[in-house]
Motif scaffolding. Structure first.
Motif, short mmCIF file in Angstrom:
data_model
loop_
_atom_site.label_atom_id
_atom_site.label_comp_id
_atom_site.label_asym_id
_atom_site.label_seq_id
_atom_site.Cartn_x
_atom_site.Cartn_y
_atom_site.Cartn_z
N UNK A 51 0.77 -1.34 -0.01
CA UNK A 51 0.19 0.33 -0.47
C UNK A 51 0.74 1.46 0.26
N UNK A 52 2.21 1.38 -0.57
CA UNK A 52 2.89 2.34 -1.16
C UNK A 52 2.56 3.24 -2.17
N UNK A 53 2.36 2.23 -3.02
CA UNK A 53 1.87 3.20 -4.22
C UNK A 53 -0.12 2.44 -4.24
N UNK A 54 -0.22 3.08 -5.83
CA UNK A 54 -1.33 2.64 -6.03
C UNK A 54 -1.76 2.80 -6.88
N UNK A 55 -0.78 4.13 -8.18
CA UNK A 55 -0.66 4.33 -9.22
C UNK A 55 -2.16 5.47 -9.80
N UNK A 56 -2.24 4.86 -11.07
CA UNK A 56 -3.53 6.25 -11.73
C UNK A 56 -5.10 5.70 -11.68
N UNK A 57 -5.88 6.58 -12.08
CA UNK A 57 -7.45 5.99 -11.76
C UNK A 57 -7.44 5.39 -13.28
N UNK A 58 -6.63 4.74 -14.07
CA UNK A 58 -6.80 4.49 -15.03
C UNK A 58 -6.47 3.03 -15.24
N UNK A 59 -5.70 2.70 -14.04
CA UNK A 59 -4.93 2.01 -13.50
C UNK A 59 -3.42 1.66 -14.61
N UNK A 60 -3.13 2.58 -14.81
CA UNK A 60 -1.64 2.48 -15.16
C UNK A 60 -1.07 3.76 -14.46
N UNK A 61 0.79 3.30 -14.13
CA UNK A 61 1.65 3.12 -13.33
C UNK A 61 2.28 4.39 -13.76
N UNK A 62 2.45 4.54 -14.69
CA UNK A 62 3.87 5.72 -15.88
C UNK A 62 4.91 5.45 -14.96
N UNK A 63 5.43 4.54 -15.04
CA UNK A 63 6.99 4.58 -14.64
C UNK A 63 8.50 5.64 -14.78
N UNK A 64 7.53 5.65 -16.17
CA UNK A 64 9.28 6.04 -16.59
C UNK A 64 8.67 7.62 -16.36
N UNK A 65 8.16 8.03 -15.94
CA UNK A 65 7.20 9.99 -16.10
C UNK A 65 7.85 10.59 -15.16
N UNK A 66 8.15 11.99 -14.68
CA UNK A 66 8.96 12.33 -13.34
C UNK A 66 8.46 12.32 -12.32
N UNK A 67 8.64 12.17 -11.21
CA UNK A 67 7.94 11.62 -10.04
C UNK A 67 7.75 13.53 -9.56
N UNK A 68 6.77 13.69 -9.48
CA UNK A 68 6.51 15.17 -8.49
C UNK A 68 6.74 14.58 -7.28
N UNK A 69 6.34 16.09 -6.52
CA UNK A 69 6.50 16.34 -5.18
C UNK A 69 5.69 15.68 -4.24
N UNK A 70 3.86 16.34 -4.67
CA UNK A 70 3.11 15.43 -4.04
C UNK A 70 2.87 13.85 -4.36
#
Length: 776
Positions: A51-70
């Motif tokens: 339960x550390x990550x849950x991904x986006x609402x469309x069930x994607x993780x977008x692993x190669x996208x830059x991590x935002x501070x939030x």
């Protein structure tokens, strides 16, 4: 170190609750699972299962996208709280609950102060600071990088050369890389049972707690985190201000309700080293100052009063489990005081005024500044009135006629006693004639409790006040009383030359004369063709001592006093509108050698302060550095000083400047301090380049040359040379570098020496001789 250990005991035990309690089973079901790099798949699976990550609402993780501070805030707070971060409610931003947890854990996220930056990409430097803070270490960026290396949480961008520059603090981080960071930290801390920092190991205890899933972890016991969970504070201290009434200080803490407290008297065993202290601990109080600009880099507050009772006030978050705010008063005497809650202003008050004075209705919270001095100067042939003090930032300006005067009211400011004693200054300048200063009694334009410093300037009758310009910095106000003179423009154009340009109103005839005996260059120009006024302007840079403009009835003479070994080249024809002369240093055998001189500390970081004479290290080493700079210039060296005034310059920035300039030598100038006054002597520090096969500098032999020369010139104990691997300005510079400690400000004998011109001059001469010897 005691403070660090205290934080470790409160926060890193929270980490003990998590390092062995996560599952590694099942696979992720993200729709973009194929985009996850092979090296990150195990970490992503582990983070999803716990339960550390849950991904986006469309069930994607977008692993190669830059991590935002939030998103990083959510990931880190979920990790340290075993996934127990509440879900946003109502109109809350989806990251608000995570930021609240981060605030309780004292994690330095920028989005705590500005929601606008929450969508910004984080970098590896942000990750280092927040991870170090999660373990209870309040570190600056350089220290946080060191912490990451110490614990092998990161190998940097070059595993063979681990230092600040190879860590990549400004490099962005992808979402999958951030998760890899978290899993690596979890595994390493679990295996070792603690963390390292600067050679000290901090253990994290493991206990048995039922109900936390083990999920295949090799550990059979779980950490007991419930006893160490950070408790919420009942109250928040949002500001600390100091008022002085009848020369008796009041320290006021902004809070919504009265606080319980405990007081401890700490008499000093040696007042030359440490003062007497009164320590106030306020229970269940979170230290959360609204105006973050009031805080020092370590999130504490310091207010200098220099009152006959209280010298200084320090405030900090002393404990976080439970929350406790500590207020330390450095006192000159243990005077009587009282502590009470001011219902009118909602403030806890520590008052040395024992009379039942009426409550102060201060309107807005503030700390009074001071007005210390007023001077008349000339900058680029412009008359400038300088008003200097502390916190001069709120002014009202009024112009009066018959006679013509400029009235400046500086709010929230007290006039220094020394200035009140000589409150009239007869400058008799071109614009400012007489200046008077007073502690103004508030009238209808101010509140009754306002403190207003009033400065009245008697002006020349023919002046146009519309030409005045005002420059306000934190500690000074500069009033330019004349328009910028575009007829004379002088500027340094590089490390080896400067130019002087005269701008006439039309094409005219210039004539020149150079007197080799006096080293004065004179330029003559017809009076009707250029807008000049008689004045003497001190330049005193590497090339020119001064520029003197004289009125010779039908023409102006511009007299330029040159420094030694300065040549001049006329770049323009004599019949022209714009006439330019270039000044160059005469060639010597040192002409191609660039020395970077680094006066230590400065600005908001004064360094050591001597106990008796109250000498600031930053002021002493700046004086010595200027002396060294002049000697080097006169010898023909090129030089650059990392600071020329009392300004703040970062450690990495100092090294970056030297590297960017491709300097040949870096000399950092410091004065020392210690807790015992008997410690004394001269020492030189260097980076042990001999231990690094990629570092070809001869730092050790350079340090020995400097130490030998300082011992020849200065009276002092030989403390030797020291190899220092973690001094940023020595480690990060690419050229040979040394750091010279000229003596101990905490030793009474060396404190007295460092106060003298003679010792400072000899210090500069010693370093100059060392530089000459090194390049022989």
């Amino acid at each position: 170190m005691k403070k660090i250990i205290a934080l470790i005991l409160t926060i890193s035990f929270l980490f003990a609750s998590i390092v062995t309690s996560f599952s590694n089973t099942t696979n992720t079901k993200f729709a973009d699972n194929k985009d996850i790099a092979d090296y990150a798949k195990n970490a992503v699976n582990w983070a999803v299962n716990n339960n550390i990550i849950a991904g986006y609402e469309n069930n994607t993780f977008r692993p190669r996208v830059e991590m935002q501070e939030a998103h990083w805030t959510i990931i880190l707070t979920r990790y340290v709280s075993l996934g127990q971060v509440p879900v946003a409610k109502g109109n809350e931003h989806w990251a608000d609950p995570a930021y609240r947890v981060a605030q309780d854990l004292l994690l330095p996220f920028k989005g705590l102060n500005s929601a606008n930056v929450r969508s910004n990409a984080i970098n590896r430097g942000d990750v280092a600071r927040t991870i170090a803070a999660a373990f209870g270490f309040n570190l600056n960026l350089e220290q946080a990088v060191e912490f990451m290396y110490d614990n092998e949480f990161s190998a940097g961008t070059n595993p063979n050369l681990r230092n600040y520059s190879t860590y990549g603090v400004n490099s962005s981080l992808t979402r999958q890389d951030a998760v890899v960071f978290i899993q690596r930290i979890n595994n390493l801390v679990a295996q070792r049972g603690g963390v390292n920092y600067r050679g000290t190991f901090y253990p994290i205890q493991i206990g048995n707690v039922p109900g936390i899933k083990n999920g295949g972890s090799t550990f059979t016991t779980q950490p007991d985190f419930t006893r160490f969970a950070i408790k919420s504070a009942n109250e928040t201290i949002s500001d600390v201000v100091v008022l002085v009434r009848d020369n008796k200080p009041e320290i006021r803490l902004k809070t919504t309700n009265a606080l319980t407290h405990k007081v401890t008297n700490l008499p000093s065993t040696d007042k030359s080293v440490t003062p007497d202290r009164l320590v106030f601990d306020f229970d269940n109080a979170k230290f959360d100052i609204t105006n973050k600009s009031k805080l020092l880099s370590n999130n504490t507050m310091a207010i200098d009063i220099n009152n006959e009772i209280v010298r200084r006030v320090r405030a900090s978050q002393f404990e976080v489990n439970p929350f406790k705010t500590r207020i330390v008063l450095e006192v000159n005497t243990f005077a009587n005081y009282r502590v009470f809650y001011d219902e009118v202003n909602k403030e806890m008050v520590i008052s040395f005024n024992l009379t039942d004075a009426p409550p102060i209705n201060r309107g807005q919270d503030r700390t009074y500044g001071t007005l210390n001095s007023i001077n008349l100067n000339y900058v680029q042939n412009r008359e400038v009135l300088s008003i200097d003090g502390l916190s001069i930032d709120d002014i009202n300006v009024t112009t009066l006629e018959f006679p013509k005067r400029l009235v400046i009211d500086i709010k929230n400011t007290e006039v220094a006693t020394s200035l009140l004693n000589s409150n009239t200054m007869n400058f008799n300048g071109r614009v400012a004639k007489v200046v008077r200063v007073s502690q103004f009694q508030p009238e209808q334009n101010y509140a009754n409790t306002d403190k207003v410093a009033r400065v009245v300037i008697d002006l020349s009758e023919n002046v146009d006040t519309k030409d005045f310009t005002f420059e306000i910095s934190k500690n000074s106000l500069a009033i330019y009383l004349e328009k910028a003179n575009q007829a004379v423009i002088y500027r340094e154009t590089g490390t080896s030359n400067s130019t002087l340009t005269l701008n006439a109103n039309q094409t005219t005839n210039y004539t020149t004369n150079y007197d080799q005996f006096s080293n004065i260059l004179s330029i003559f120009v017809p009076k009707n063709d250029i807008n000049l006024a008689p004045t003497l302007t001190s330049i005193n840079d590497s090339y020119i001592q001064h520029i003197n403009i004289a009125d010779l009835s039908d023409q102006f003479r511009v007299e330029i006093k040159l420094k030694n070994r300065i040549e001049h080249i006329i770049l323009s024809p004599l019949n022209t509108k714009e006439f330019t002369i270039q000044f160059n240093r005469s060639a010597t055998k040192y002409s191609d050698i660039l020395i970077v001189i680094d006066p230590g500390h400065g600005g908001t970081q004064p360094g050591a302060v001597s106990p008796n004479l109250r000498l600031f290290e930053s002021h002493i080493v700046l004086d010595v550095s200027h002396r060294l700079n002049n000697m080097l210039l006169n010898a023909g060296f090129q030089t650059y000083m990392t600071r020329v005034g009392d300004t703040t310059v970062g450690l990495q920035e100092r090294a970056d400047i030297a590297n960017m300039l491709n300097a040949d030598l870096f000399v950092s100038v410091h004065a020392n301090a210690f807790t015992r006054p008997d410690v004394n002597g001269i020492e030189t520090h260097y980076y042990p380049s001999e231990k690094n096969p990629m570092d070809f500098r001869d730092n050790k032999s350079l340090a020995q040359i400097f130490q030998n020369e300082m011992l020849k010139s200065l009276i002092g104990n030989n403390r030797g040379i020291f190899a220092r691997e973690n001094i940023v300005v020595l480690r990060e510079t690419k050229m040979p570098a040394v750091l010279c400690e000229l003596g101990y400000l905490t030793n009474p004998i060396e404190e007295a020496r460092l106060a003298t011109d003679d010792y400072r001059q000899k210090s500069a001469e010693a370093m100059f001789n060392a530089i000459i010897k090194y390049f022989e």
